[in-house]
Design a protein around this motif. Structure first.
Motif, mmCIF file in Angstrom:
data_model
loop_
_atom_site.group_PDB
_atom_site.id
_atom_site.type_symbol
_atom_site.label_atom_id
_atom_site.label_comp_id
_atom_site.label_asym_id
_atom_site.label_seq_id
_atom_site.Cartn_x
_atom_site.Cartn_y
_atom_site.Cartn_z
ATOM 1 N N VAL A 114 0.844 -1.187 0.000
ATOM 2 C CA VAL A 114 0.000 0.000 0.000
ATOM 3 C C VAL A 114 0.882 1.240 0.000
ATOM 4 C CG1 VAL A 114 -1.681 1.318 1.362
ATOM 5 C CG2 VAL A 114 -1.868 -1.170 1.230
ATOM 6 N N CYS A 115 0.425 2.281 -0.689
ATOM 7 C CA CYS A 115 1.102 3.572 -0.630
ATOM 8 C C CYS A 115 0.047 4.667 -0.635
ATOM 9 C CB CYS A 115 2.059 3.743 -1.812
ATOM 10 S SG CYS A 115 3.059 5.245 -1.705
ATOM 11 N N SER A 116 -0.058 5.381 0.473
ATOM 12 C CA SER A 116 -1.066 6.424 0.638
ATOM 13 C C SER A 116 -0.440 7.794 0.397
ATOM 14 C CB SER A 116 -1.663 6.354 2.053
ATOM 15 O OG SER A 116 -2.520 7.447 2.293
ATOM 16 N N PHE A 117 -0.740 8.401 -0.731
ATOM 17 C CA PHE A 117 -0.261 9.737 -1.081
ATOM 18 C C PHE A 117 1.255 9.849 -1.016
ATOM 19 C CE2 PHE A 117 -4.688 10.729 -0.050
ATOM 20 C CZ PHE A 117 -5.025 11.490 -1.157
ATOM 21 N N GLY A 118 1.965 8.747 -1.259
ATOM 22 C CA GLY A 118 3.414 8.793 -1.160
ATOM 23 C C GLY A 118 4.148 8.816 -2.486
ATOM 24 N N LEU A 119 3.521 8.383 -3.568
ATOM 25 C CA LEU A 119 4.253 8.268 -4.825
ATOM 26 C C LEU A 119 4.728 9.623 -5.335
ATOM 27 C CD1 LEU A 119 2.289 5.522 -6.805
ATOM 28 C CD2 LEU A 119 4.362 5.282 -5.438
ATOM 29 N N SER A 120 3.969 10.677 -5.071
ATOM 30 C CA SER A 120 4.406 11.996 -5.533
ATOM 31 C C SER A 120 5.552 12.538 -4.677
ATOM 32 C CB SER A 120 3.239 12.987 -5.538
ATOM 33 O OG SER A 120 2.720 13.167 -4.241
ATOM 34 N N ASP A 121 5.763 11.977 -3.500
ATOM 35 C CA ASP A 121 6.916 12.350 -2.668
ATOM 36 C C ASP A 121 8.183 11.640 -3.116
ATOM 37 O OD1 ASP A 121 5.851 14.118 -0.528
ATOM 38 O OD2 ASP A 121 4.585 12.387 -0.099
ATOM 39 N N ILE A 122 8.030 10.555 -3.829
ATOM 40 C CA ILE A 122 9.166 9.714 -4.204
ATOM 41 C C ILE A 122 9.702 10.180 -5.551
ATOM 42 C CG2 ILE A 122 9.840 7.369 -4.835
ATOM 43 C CD1 ILE A 122 7.748 6.366 -2.808
ATOM 44 N N ASP A 123 10.977 10.568 -5.588
ATOM 45 C CA ASP A 123 11.559 11.084 -6.819
ATOM 46 C C ASP A 123 11.742 9.999 -7.872
ATOM 47 O OD1 ASP A 123 11.702 13.545 -5.554
ATOM 48 O OD2 ASP A 123 13.792 13.286 -4.938
ATOM 49 N N ASP A 124 12.085 8.797 -7.450
ATOM 50 C CA ASP A 124 12.362 7.686 -8.364
ATOM 51 C C ASP A 124 11.160 6.744 -8.385
ATOM 52 O OD1 ASP A 124 13.323 5.569 -9.840
ATOM 53 O OD2 ASP A 124 15.018 5.134 -8.517
ATOM 54 N N LEU A 125 10.196 7.026 -9.243
ATOM 55 C CA LEU A 125 8.985 6.214 -9.309
ATOM 56 C C LEU A 125 9.295 4.781 -9.709
ATOM 57 C CD1 LEU A 125 5.865 5.997 -9.251
ATOM 58 C CD2 LEU A 125 5.895 6.725 -11.653
ATOM 59 N N ASP A 126 10.143 4.603 -10.717
ATOM 60 C CA ASP A 126 10.465 3.243 -11.169
ATOM 61 C C ASP A 126 11.153 2.459 -10.066
ATOM 62 O OD1 ASP A 126 9.712 2.558 -13.983
ATOM 63 O OD2 ASP A 126 10.707 4.458 -14.388
#
Length: 240
Positions: A114-126
């Motif tokens: 699970v990731c709650s509103f965290g993907l936009s905080d992460i610079d390296d999506l891949d």
């Protein structure tokens, strides 16, 4: 740690502003899409101070929370010591390639990530999605929520991309909307919807269900110009 722990400096602000009351539409829908978790092993990436991890544990899951911010992990661990729920918290950079995957896999394969509103905080999506796929068992579920990539913002509310910019201009930026208090401090990575969907596909995470929950009625009533647009996006994927 390869990533930037932007939340270390605002850990007190963040923990005070986002409590364990899971009453916002996006979080409720995220938990709905995850489905029953009793007896299942769940990993939350970008877990912060453990708000969603604790919600999952209350539903009977065996939870591991991982975050780049040592300050937020310390807050999560403090709550766990005061009110034990069996949650294990790990201070790690989930984008750190095989090292991150191996460290989490040592804890066993997960049924759900699970990731709650965290993907936009992460610079390296891949990097984050590679770790997600590597730690999920085949057929496991990945569920995430984000600010809708198509949300343009409105008066006093920052959108998904910079004021004066374009939807197609991707990259990290810092919000300037008066009501966007968190994103004024830590910024966010704007990516188009196609970038997110194609990245999921590259990592064998197959889109299974999409939700676009409306904001709370009281929020929408105060900001009808913002509520006219899609505000949240919640995705459920299945690992191939």
């Amino acid at each position: 740690m390869a990533g930037i722990a932007r939340y270390d400096d605002i850990a007190d602000f963040y923990a005070a502003g986002w409590t364990d009351d899971i009453d916002d539409p996006a979080s409720r829908r995220l938990l709905d899409l995850v489905g029953p978790v009793a007896g299942r092993r769940v990993l939350e990436i970008a877990c912060g101070h453990g708000r969603i991890s604790r919600a999952l544990a209350r539903r009977g899951a065996e939870v591991v929370g991982a975050d780049l911010s040592a300050a937020l992990i310390a807050k999560a661990e403090a709550v766990e010591r005061e009110s034990p729920m069996g949650i294990r918290y790990v201070h790690t950079d989930v984008t750190a390639g095989p090292a991150a995957s191996a460290g989490l896999r040592e804890l066993g394969a997960f049924d759900v990530v699970v990731c709650s509103f965290g993907l936009s905080d992460i610079d390296d999506l891949d990097g984050a999605l590679a770790t997600t796929a590597a730690t999920l068992r085949p057929g496991g579920v990945f569920a995430c929520s984000i600010l809708h990539p198509c949300f343009p913002g409105a008066q006093e509310v920052s959108g998904s991309w910079p004021t004066g910019g374009r939807y197609h201009d991707e990259g990290w930026w810092r919000a300037d909307g008066e009501l966007s208090s968190l994103r004024r401090q830590v910024g966010a990575n704007h990516r188009t919807l196609s970038t997110y969907l194609n990245a999921l596909r590259r990592h064998d995470l197959w889109l299974d269900e999409v939700a676009e929950p409306e904001p709370a009625p009281e929020w929408a009533a105060r900001r009808p110009d913002a509520a006219a647009f899609p505000v949240f996006l919640v995705l459920r994927c299945v690992r191939g």
